[in-house]
Design a protein around this motif. Structure first.
Motif, PDB file in Angstrom:
ATOM      1  N   GLN A  71      40.707  85.091  19.567  1.00 65.62           N
ATOM      2  CA  GLN A  71      39.590  84.165  18.897  1.00 65.62           C
ATOM      3  C   GLN A  71      40.421  83.073  18.359  1.00 65.62           C
ATOM      4  O   GLN A  71      41.427  83.328  17.341  1.00 65.62           O
ATOM      5  CB  GLN A  71      38.857  84.879  17.837  1.00 65.62           C
ATOM      6  CG  GLN A  71      38.260  86.072  18.205  1.00 65.62           C
ATOM      7  CD  GLN A  71      37.266  85.988  19.362  1.00 65.62           C
ATOM      8  OE1 GLN A  71      36.241  84.909  19.053  1.00 65.62           O
ATOM      9  NE2 GLN A  71      37.020  86.735  20.202  1.00 65.62           N
ATOM     10  N   ARG A  96      33.241  76.773  12.206  1.00 66.52           N
ATOM     11  CA  ARG A  96      34.133  77.997  11.960  1.00 66.52           C
ATOM     12  C   ARG A  96      33.643  79.194  11.591  1.00 66.52           C
ATOM     13  O   ARG A  96      33.613  80.106  11.989  1.00 66.52           O
ATOM     14  CB  ARG A  96      35.113  77.498  10.935  1.00 66.52           C
ATOM     15  CG  ARG A  96      36.280  78.503  10.702  1.00 66.52           C
ATOM     16  CD  ARG A  96      37.427  78.025   9.823  1.00 66.52           C
ATOM     17  NE  ARG A  96      38.811  78.586   9.877  1.00 66.52           N
ATOM     18  CZ  ARG A  96      38.738  79.773   9.313  1.00 66.52           C
ATOM     19  NH1 ARG A  96      37.690  80.228   8.476  1.00 66.52           N
ATOM     20  NH2 ARG A  96      39.932  80.573   9.608  1.00 66.52           N
ATOM     21  N   SER A 126      33.263  76.921  22.682  1.00 65.84           N
ATOM     22  CA  SER A 126      32.095  76.597  22.300  1.00 65.84           C
ATOM     23  C   SER A 126      30.826  77.445  22.769  1.00 65.84           C
ATOM     24  O   SER A 126      30.869  78.864  22.530  1.00 65.84           O
ATOM     25  CB  SER A 126      31.758  75.299  22.155  1.00 65.84           C
ATOM     26  OG  SER A 126      30.632  75.082  21.429  1.00 65.84           O
ATOM     27  N   CYS A 137      36.750  78.021  19.563  1.00 63.75           N
ATOM     28  CA  CYS A 137      35.900  77.557  18.776  1.00 63.75           C
ATOM     29  C   CYS A 137      34.243  78.023  19.148  1.00 63.75           C
ATOM     30  O   CYS A 137      33.582  77.233  19.148  1.00 63.75           O
ATOM     31  CB  CYS A 137      35.868  75.933  18.775  1.00 63.75           C
ATOM     32  SG  CYS A 137      37.311  75.356  18.028  1.00 63.75           S
ATOM     33  N   GLY A 138      34.396  79.393  19.368  1.00 59.64           N
ATOM     34  CA  GLY A 138      33.115  80.002  19.964  1.00 59.64           C
ATOM     35  C   GLY A 138      32.174  80.556  18.697  1.00 59.64           C
ATOM     36  O   GLY A 138      32.478  80.302  17.595  1.00 59.64           O
ATOM     37  N   VAL A 139      31.013  80.486  19.172  1.00 56.71           N
ATOM     38  CA  VAL A 139      29.867  80.772  18.520  1.00 56.71           C
ATOM     39  C   VAL A 139      28.888  82.112  19.228  1.00 56.71           C
ATOM     40  O   VAL A 139      29.021  82.370  20.391  1.00 56.71           O
ATOM     41  CB  VAL A 139      28.689  79.565  18.262  1.00 56.71           C
ATOM     42  CG1 VAL A 139      29.577  78.675  17.450  1.00 56.71           C
ATOM     43  CG2 VAL A 139      28.153  79.138  19.668  1.00 56.71           C
ATOM     44  N   HIS A 170      36.472  71.191  15.967  1.00 56.56           N
ATOM     45  CA  HIS A 170      35.882  71.810  17.070  1.00 56.56           C
ATOM     46  C   HIS A 170      36.459  71.487  18.390  1.00 56.56           C
ATOM     47  O   HIS A 170      35.772  70.484  19.151  1.00 56.56           O
ATOM     48  CB  HIS A 170      34.450  71.493  17.103  1.00 56.56           C
ATOM     49  CG  HIS A 170      33.553  72.598  17.764  1.00 56.56           C
ATOM     50  ND1 HIS A 170      33.294  73.883  17.559  1.00 56.56           N
ATOM     51  CD2 HIS A 170      32.845  72.344  19.022  1.00 56.56           C
ATOM     52  CE1 HIS A 170      32.413  74.284  18.605  1.00 56.56           C
ATOM     53  NE2 HIS A 170      32.355  73.553  19.247  1.00 56.56           N
ATOM     54  N   GLY A 179      32.212  81.069  14.192  1.00 55.93           N
ATOM     55  CA  GLY A 179      33.282  81.643  15.001  1.00 55.93           C
ATOM     56  C   GLY A 179      33.800  83.116  14.487  1.00 55.93           C
ATOM     57  O   GLY A 179      34.242  84.026  15.097  1.00 55.93           O
ATOM     58  N   LYS A 195      33.928  86.743  16.179  1.00 57.34           N
ATOM     59  CA  LYS A 195      35.056  87.490  16.323  1.00 57.34           C
ATOM     60  C   LYS A 195      34.533  89.208  16.127  1.00 57.34           C
ATOM     61  O   LYS A 195      34.915  90.061  16.534  1.00 57.34           O
ATOM     62  CB  LYS A 195      36.096  87.095  15.043  1.00 57.34           C
ATOM     63  CG  LYS A 195      37.286  88.127  14.827  1.00 57.34           C
ATOM     64  CD  LYS A 195      37.959  87.715  13.847  1.00 57.34           C
ATOM     65  CE  LYS A 195      37.643  88.223  12.631  1.00 57.34           C
ATOM     66  NZ  LYS A 195      37.915  89.401  12.121  1.00 57.34           N
ATOM     67  N   LEU A 226      40.076  79.290  16.397  1.00 50.14           N
ATOM     68  CA  LEU A 226      39.358  78.595  15.516  1.00 50.14           C
ATOM     69  C   LEU A 226      39.972  77.357  14.943  1.00 50.14           C
ATOM     70  O   LEU A 226      41.222  77.423  14.477  1.00 50.14           O
ATOM     71  CB  LEU A 226      38.854  79.484  14.421  1.00 50.14           C
ATOM     72  CG  LEU A 226      38.022  80.808  14.712  1.00 50.14           C
ATOM     73  CD1 LEU A 226      37.680  81.634  13.614  1.00 50.14           C
ATOM     74  CD2 LEU A 226      36.842  80.491  15.526  1.00 50.14           C
ATOM     75  N   ASP A 284      36.619  73.165  11.622  1.00 52.03           N
ATOM     76  CA  ASP A 284      35.563  73.234  12.597  1.00 52.03           C
ATOM     77  C   ASP A 284      34.299  73.457  11.717  1.00 52.03           C
ATOM     78  O   ASP A 284      34.294  74.550  10.882  1.00 52.03           O
ATOM     79  CB  ASP A 284      35.852  74.076  13.776  1.00 52.03           C
ATOM     80  CG  ASP A 284      34.724  74.293  14.629  1.00 52.03           C
ATOM     81  OD1 ASP A 284      33.667  73.439  14.394  1.00 52.03           O
ATOM     82  OD2 ASP A 284      34.978  75.005  15.534  1.00 52.03           O
ATOM     83  N   CYS A 295      37.707  83.136  23.386  1.00 52.27           N
ATOM     84  CA  CYS A 295      36.923  82.244  22.693  1.00 52.27           C
ATOM     85  C   CYS A 295      37.589  81.213  21.648  1.00 52.27           C
ATOM     86  O   CYS A 295      38.087  81.634  20.797  1.00 52.27           O
ATOM     87  CB  CYS A 295      36.095  83.178  22.196  1.00 52.27           C
ATOM     88  SG  CYS A 295      35.198  84.329  22.846  1.00 52.27           S
TER      89      CYS A 295
END
Length: 137
Positions: free
Chosen positions: A71, A80, A14, A42-44, A104, A83, A87, A73, A77, A40
């Motif tokens: 990545q 998403r 996250s 569930c990254g933002v 998430h 995310g 990417k 996901l 989420d 990453c």
């Protein structure tokens, strides 16, 4: 990082993925040794709320980030779409995009296929890294 390193890989969840993105952007801007592999989950993007124009500028100036990456996901989420935006910041040459059925979070342990795919993607990227590829600040 200086005290506990060197590192072969970093996993950010996250906002941790956002922090890793800032770190990689700063490293790339300074022409320093990048992290060999990044995951990453569930990254933002660090600038996903458009509240930090300086982060927008930093990331835009360094995109794509030249780092092997995974990545991961969650299909349900609510973040998403953010995310998927994250990417796009990374070089797609050595990129794995994976999904799990939940939200998430990391994939639950019951999702053996998702967890196995994540581990295999990380291992493949680590195996493809030069033996001396370590992040040292």
């Amino acid at each position: 990082i200086a005290e506990k390193g060197p590192f072969h890989a970093v996993i950010g969840f996250s906002q941790g993925a956002a922090l890793v993105t800032v770190l990689l952007s700063l490293q790339q801007k300074a022409n320093s040794t990048p992290l060999p592999v990044v995951a990453c989950v569930c990254g933002v993007r660090p600038d996903h709320r458009n509240e930090a124009p300086e982060l927008n500028e930093l990331i835009a100036s360094q995109t794509p980030l030249k780092c092997a990456n995974v990545q991961l996901l969650g299909k349900t989420d609510p973040l998403r779409p953010k995310g998927l935006e994250l990417k796009e910041v990374f070089d797609s040459t050595n990129q794995h995009l994976l999904e799990h059925s939940k939200g998430h979070q990391f994939p639950p342990w019951q999702e053996k296929d998702s967890n196995t795919a994540f581990a295999a993607a990380m291992q493949a990227l680590l195996d493809a890294s030069p033996p001396d590829a370590l992040f040292k600040p």
